[in-house]
Scaffold this motif. Structure first.
Motif, mmCIF file in Angstrom:
data_model
loop_
_atom_site.group_PDB
_atom_site.id
_atom_site.type_symbol
_atom_site.label_atom_id
_atom_site.label_comp_id
_atom_site.label_asym_id
_atom_site.label_seq_id
_atom_site.Cartn_x
_atom_site.Cartn_y
_atom_site.Cartn_z
ATOM 1 N N GLU A 54 0.179 -1.166 -0.201
ATOM 2 C CA GLU A 54 -0.415 0.073 -0.305
ATOM 3 C C GLU A 54 0.552 1.432 -0.012
ATOM 4 O O GLU A 54 -0.018 1.853 -0.615
ATOM 5 N N SER A 55 2.332 0.977 0.132
ATOM 6 C CA SER A 55 2.400 2.623 0.832
ATOM 7 C C SER A 55 3.879 2.314 -0.671
ATOM 8 O O SER A 55 4.236 3.472 -1.164
ATOM 9 N N GLY A 56 3.905 1.507 -1.590
ATOM 10 C CA GLY A 56 4.445 1.929 -3.299
ATOM 11 C C GLY A 56 4.829 0.599 -3.213
ATOM 12 O O GLY A 56 5.907 1.103 -4.380
ATOM 13 N N GLY A 57 5.615 0.020 -2.641
ATOM 14 C CA GLY A 57 6.790 -1.305 -2.340
ATOM 15 C C GLY A 57 6.636 -2.127 -3.328
ATOM 16 O O GLY A 57 5.058 -2.191 -3.767
ATOM 17 N N ASP A 58 7.411 -2.851 -4.194
ATOM 18 C CA ASP A 58 7.333 -4.188 -4.384
ATOM 19 C C ASP A 58 8.060 -5.215 -4.262
ATOM 20 O O ASP A 58 8.450 -5.763 -2.590
ATOM 21 N N ALA A 59 8.513 -6.184 -4.669
ATOM 22 C CA ALA A 59 8.601 -7.122 -4.116
ATOM 23 C C ALA A 59 10.184 -7.120 -2.889
ATOM 24 O O ALA A 59 10.369 -7.691 -2.173
ATOM 25 N N LEU A 110 1.748 4.756 12.606
ATOM 26 C CA LEU A 110 2.240 5.282 10.715
ATOM 27 C C LEU A 110 1.437 4.938 9.525
ATOM 28 O O LEU A 110 1.270 5.309 8.899
ATOM 29 N N VAL A 111 0.872 3.236 9.333
ATOM 30 C CA VAL A 111 0.474 2.926 8.343
ATOM 31 C C VAL A 111 -0.691 2.886 8.459
ATOM 32 O O VAL A 111 -1.132 4.180 7.186
ATOM 33 N N ALA A 116 3.680 5.944 6.267
ATOM 34 C CA ALA A 116 4.425 5.017 6.694
ATOM 35 C C ALA A 116 6.212 4.888 5.503
ATOM 36 O O ALA A 116 5.091 4.932 4.100
ATOM 37 N N ARG A 117 6.774 5.080 5.945
ATOM 38 C CA ARG A 117 8.229 5.190 4.647
ATOM 39 C C ARG A 117 8.929 3.147 4.751
ATOM 40 O O ARG A 117 8.622 3.360 6.341
#
Length: 448
Positions: A54-59, A110-111, A116-117
Motif C-alpha cells: 500500500e505504500s508503493g513498495g514492490d517485491a 504510521l500505517v 509510513a515509509r
C-alpha cells in the motif's frame, strides 16, 4: 430443641481435578499467553506485507522489511540465550513482549496515518526482531524445564496444538481484516495482544525451577553452550539443515507467497486461507503426536521435513487456491511431527541449566540465512523468474534433508523410557514454534 446433624452432601465433596498432571499453573498461563500472541502475530505477518504494497513498495521492498526483522533476530540470539540462562526467564519474556508491543503500536500508527515509509517499517520491524531474539531462547528454555516424566512429548504436543490452533484463527482473521479494514488495524491488534500476553507471563511462578549457579561471565556462558552444541552431531547437523530450510521458507512465505496470491489468486484472502490451512495441519499433527511416540524420534522427524517443500512447489506451478491450501495442510502436519520430535529430543538430551544457551545456538543457526534469503528473494525473481526460484527452493530443501539422514545419530538416537526429571517436581510451562513455524515467528520451531 436441637437440630439433627446433616450429613455432607456428596455433591459438595471435593472432586479430583481432571487436569493432566503435567498441566500446571505455569503451563496454563503460558499456553494462554501463546494463544493470544499467535492470534495477533499471524495476522500481523500478512498485514506487514500489504502495508508495504500500500505504500508503493514492490517485491524487493517486502524482502527488505522481512530482512530488517530477521537481521537483529540473528544478531542478538546468542546474547539472548546467555541472558535467559542467567536471569529469570519469565522476566526476559515479559521485557521482550513489552518491546514488541511498543514497536507494533508505532507501526500501526504510521500505517493508519498513511505516512509510513519503507525505512520506518524496517526500523520498527527490526525492534520487533530484537524482542524475538531475547524472547525465543528464554521461552524455549522455560518450556523444556516445565515438563517432566514420560508425558513430556504429550505436553509439548498439546501446547503446540493450542499454539497452532491460534495461528489458524490469526491467519484467517488477519487476511480478512487486511482486506476489509486495512493492515494498520491488524498491526494495532497485534500490539494489544503482546500487551495482554506480557501481563499473563508476569504472573509465572518460577520458584520450582532450580537456581542456576553464576558462571564466569557472558562469554564463558556462550563458550559452554557452544561446547554443548558442537559435541552432539545430531544437534548441529539438523541445525545446519534448518539454516537452509528456514532461510528458503522465509523467502517463500514472506515474499513469494504474497506475490503469487496477489498476482495469481486474487489478493490477500486466499493466502490467509492457505496459512490457516497450514495451521490446521499443525493442529492435526499435534493431535497425532499426543498418541504417537516414535522410538527413533529424529529419524521419523527428519523424514517429515521432505513434505515441507510442497508449498514451494505448489507456488511454482502455480496451483489454484485449493491446491495450495492442500499443500500447506500436508506441510503443516509434517512440520508438527518434526517439531514435537525435536522438542522431545532436546528435553531428553540437554541439561536444564544449559537449555536456553543451546536453544539460542539452535535458533541462531536455524535463522542465520533468513536476512540474506529474504533480501535476495526479489533479485532472484528478477534474475531467474519467480517459478524457477520457487522450484530451486523446493529442490534445495529436499537435498539438505536427504544429506542429514547420513548422520548416524539422526538415524539411531532413540527415546528413553523416562525423560529427565526436573527439580520442583511439577510440570511447569512453555513458550514458539518454529517455531518454527516456520514462523517468524517465522522460524519453524518458533513459540508464541
Amino acid at each position: 430443641m436441637t437440630t439433627p446433624a446433616v450429613s455432607p452432601s456428596p455433591r459438595r465433596a471435593p472432586s479430583r481435578s481432571r487436569r493432566p498432571e503435567w498441566a500446571g499453573r505455569n503451563y496454563l498461563l503460558l499456553t494462554a499467553a501463546t494463544i493470544v500472541t499467535n492470534l495477533g502475530t499471524h495476522g500481523a505477518l500478512i498485514a506487514t506485507t500489504w502495508a508495504v504494497f500500500e505504500s508503493g513498495g514492490d517485491a524487493g521492498d517486502v524482502g527488505l522489511v522481512a530482512m530488517a526483522r530477521f537481521a537483529p533476530l540473528v544478531l542478538f540470539l546468542l546474547i539472548g540465550g546467555a541472558v535467559a540462562d542467567r536471569l529469570p526467564r519469565h522476566r526476559v519474556m515479559v521485557a521482550a513482549n513489552a518491546l514488541n508491543c511498543v514497536s507494533q503500536a508505532a507501526f500501526a500508527v504510521l500505517v493508519l496515518s498513511g505516512e509510513a515509509r519503507i525505512w520506518q517499517m524496517m526500523a520498527l520491524t527490526a525492534l520487533c526482531g530484537t524482542g524475538q531474539a531475547f524472547f525465543n531462547p528464554a521461552a524455549e528454555g522455560m518450556l523444556m524445564s516445565s515438563v517432566s516424566g514420560e508425558q513430556a512429548s504429550r505436553a509439548f504436543a498439546v501446547f503446540r496444538m493450542a499454539m497452532h490452533g491460534a495461528a489458524i484463527g490469526g491467519a484467517a482473521l488477519g487476511g480478512a481484516l487486511v482486506a476489509f479494514v486495512g493492515p494498520g488495524w491488524v498491526l494495532a491488534i497485534d500490539a494489544f495482544a503482546f500487551a495482554v500476553a506480557g501481563g499473563l507471563r508476569a504472573f509465572l511462578d518460577v520458584s520450582g525451577i532450580p537456581d542456576r549457579a553464576p558462571g564466569g561471565g557472558l562469554f564463558a556462558d556462550l563458550r559452554e553452550g557452544w561446547q554443548e552444541f558442537v559435541g552432539r552431531p545430531w544437534l548441529w547437523s539438523i541445525v545446519a539443515q534448518f539454516s537452509v530450510v528456514v532461510g528458503l521458507l522465509g523467502a517463500v512465505e514472506s515474499v513469494y507467497g504474497p506475490l503469487v496470491a496477489r498476482d495469481e489468486l486474487g489478493g490477500s484472502r486466499p493466502w490467509g486461507i492457505a496459512l490457516a490451512a497450514y495451521g490446521a495441519g499443525t493442529v492435526a499433527g499435534a493431535v497425532l503426536m499426543t498418541r504417537w511416540k516414535p522410538r527413533r524420534m529424529l529419524f521419523v522427524g527428519t523424514l517429515c521435513v521432505f513434505p515441507i517443500a510442497l508449498p514451494s512447489a505448489a507456488l511454482a506451478v502455480p496451483l489454484d487456491a485449493a491446491g495450495l491450501t492442500a499443500a500447506m495442510f500436508v506441510s503443516g502436519v509434517a512440520v508438527e511431527v518434526f517439531g514435537v520430535s525435536w522438542m522431545t529430543t532436546m528435553h531428553q538430551e540437554i541439561p536444564e541449566e544449559k537449555l536456553s544457551r543451546v536453544s539460542a545456538y539452535d535458533w541462531f543457526g536455524s535463522t542465520a540465512l533468513l536476512p540474506l534469503s529474504t533480501a535476495l528473494a526479489g533479485p532472484a525473481e528478477s534474475a531467474f523468474g519467480r517459478s524457477e526460484a520457487l522450484w530451486g527452493a523446493a529442490a534445495l530443501m529436499v537435498l539438505v534433508t536427504a544429506l542429514v539422514l547420513f548422520v548416524p545419530d539422526v538415524r539411531n538416537l532413540t527415546r528413553r523410557p523416562h525423560t529427565k526429571e526436573v527439580a520442583g517436581g511439577t510440570a511447569r510451562d512453555a513458550q514458539g514454534a518454529p517455531g518454527a513455524s516456520a514462523d517468524a515467528e517465522g522460524a519453524l520451531r518458533g513459540n508464541g
